[in-house]
Design an enzyme around this catalytic site. Structure first.
Site, PDB file in Angstrom:
ATOM      1  N   CYS A   1       5.615  66.949  74.804  1.00  0.00           N
ATOM      2  CA  CYS A   1       6.899  66.415  75.249  1.00  0.00           C
ATOM      3  C   CYS A   1       7.322  67.064  76.561  1.00  0.00           C
ATOM      4  O   CYS A   1       8.257  67.851  76.618  1.00  0.00           O
ATOM      5  CB  CYS A   1       7.971  66.619  74.188  1.00  0.00           C
TER       6      CYS A   1
ATOM      7  N   CYS B   1       8.518  58.705  76.533  1.00  0.00           N
ATOM      8  CA  CYS B   1       9.318  59.921  76.644  1.00  0.00           C
ATOM      9  C   CYS B   1      10.790  59.532  76.712  1.00  0.00           C
ATOM     10  O   CYS B   1      11.259  59.070  77.750  1.00  0.00           O
ATOM     11  CB  CYS B   1       8.918  60.715  77.885  1.00  0.00           C
TER      12      CYS B   1
END
Length: 384
Positions: free
Chosen positions: A147, A327
């Site tokens: 991430c 994302c």
């Protein structure tokens, strides 16, 4: 022009409305809090492993510590060697806080924290709330990390908090990026550049955190383009740690020699190891040219499943992964933009009729309420 600081419990408390992409400020009648939502608790974000274990599998309560593809064996923590005919590897990623001198010793104290450890996330929030002036550093380390947008998310949330408290002019925010780009996908990168500029965040590209002195609240930054080091004081320091494949993967023949972080070698489309065809991989430890996210794993899992079954039949691997990743970047307390793209960095929007290249309230609702349910009840159960 910055909005005025909010004052809880009084008429005229300024809030964001959901009718505008950037939000408009208007008086709020007592008790009305459009766009405000209860924060999720830590307890809501975890489940016992037994509660999410798929039916029909044998759960071995142990951990892997070694692997030998030549003998088709995996060594467990108690020394047991288990054989396999086919192997699917999804070992996750290793957090290396000790790779930065002084960082591990001061975590959770002296204004230093990291949301990459669940026990430290509340400390991050505490440090942000306590800070009323000074410098705040938000660091993204070099190399692929899980991430990769997370270190930016907390910077924007902190900036939004200090702005809403009327402290924006008293805080100096520095975002430390090891890369020359703001974001791997250039379209969303331009959006995030504007977001950072709007908050007055100073972005340092090609820069790394190389030392932390927590008790004295000093950090050393390295400009990798010039080799120059700079010592700076801080009130708050949030960092993602340097990351790598687990040691037992990095030291195995399955690691990709082209990856300095020891990530697993895999064909980027079939997710099959090119040297050991009985081994498949997915998730953060795979050395794939895409961002390491849960959304990527969601698309990788069906490909691995199909190709494992094909291999058992002696058929070729026909299922292919195109590098899709997503994302969700929270840019303030109730706004989010959703970056979705593939190996070619081509946008791959799930909602093509919605402009997700700007922070949106509806995308925040997706992040806050829909995605957790999708994870627990869809992704983990193989339904999404």
């Amino acid at each position: 022009m910055h909005p005025p600081p909010r004052r809880r419990g009084t008429r005229g408390w300024p809030i964001r409305t959901s009718s505008s992409p950037t939000g408009t400020w208007r008086p709020c009648p007592t008790g009305e809090r459009t766009g405000e939502h209860r924060q999720a608790t830590t307890r809501e974000t975890v489940r016992p492993e037994g509660k999410v274990m798929p039916r029909g599998v044998t759960w071995i309560h142990n951990r892997a510590v070694g692997i030998d593809p030549a003998t088709h064996t995996v060594t467990l923590g108690d020394g047991t060697a288990m054989g396999y005919d086919q192997l699917v590897l999804a070992p996750g990623i290793q957090l290396n806080f000790d790779a930065v001198p002084g960082l591990a010793e001061t975590l959770g104290r002296d204004g230093v924290s990291s949301n990459y450890r669940v026990d430290l996330a509340p400390r991050t929030w505490q440090f942000i709330q306590q800070a009323t002036s000074g410098t705040a550093l938000f660091v993204t380390p070099p190399g692929p990390i899980k991430c990769a947008g997370a270190p930016q998310k907390i910077a924007y949330l902190a900036a939004d908090w200090w702005r809403r408290q009327g402290l924006a002019d008293r805080m100096k925010l520095i975002m430390v990026l090891s890369t020359a780009a703001m974001f791997s996908q250039p379209d969303w990168g331009r959006v995030l550049k504007r977001v950072a500029a709007d908050y007055g965040i100073e972005v340092r590209h090609n820069t790394q955190l190389v030392e932390v002195d927590g008790p004295n609240r000093r950090a050393v930054l390295l400009d990798t383009a010039t080799g120059a080091k700079e010592e700076t004081s801080f009130e708050v320091l949030h960092t993602a740690p340097p990351q790598s494949a687990p040691d037992w993967i990095r030291d195995s023949p399955l690691a990709d020699p082209d990856s300095p972080y020891g990530y697993l070698k895999a064909d980027q489309h079939t997710l099959r190891h090119p040297g050991w065809p009985e081994v498949f991989t997915l998730g953060d430890a795979a050395n794939l040219p895409t961002s390491k996210t849960g959304a990527a794993i969601r698309k990788q899992a069906p490909v691995v499943a199909a190709n494992v079954l094909a291999a058992r039949r002696g058929a070729p691997s026909v299922a292919r992964y195109d590098g899709y990743t997503s994302c969700p970047v929270v840019t303030e307390h109730n706004r989010m933009l959703l970056a979705e793209f593939d190996y070619a960095l081509t946008p791959r929007p799930t909602f093509p009729v919605i402009d997700t290249m700007r922070p949106r309230y509806d995308m925040y609702l997706l992040k806050r309420y829909a995605l957790p349910q999708m994870y627990w009840h869809g992704l983990l159960r193989g339904r999404a």
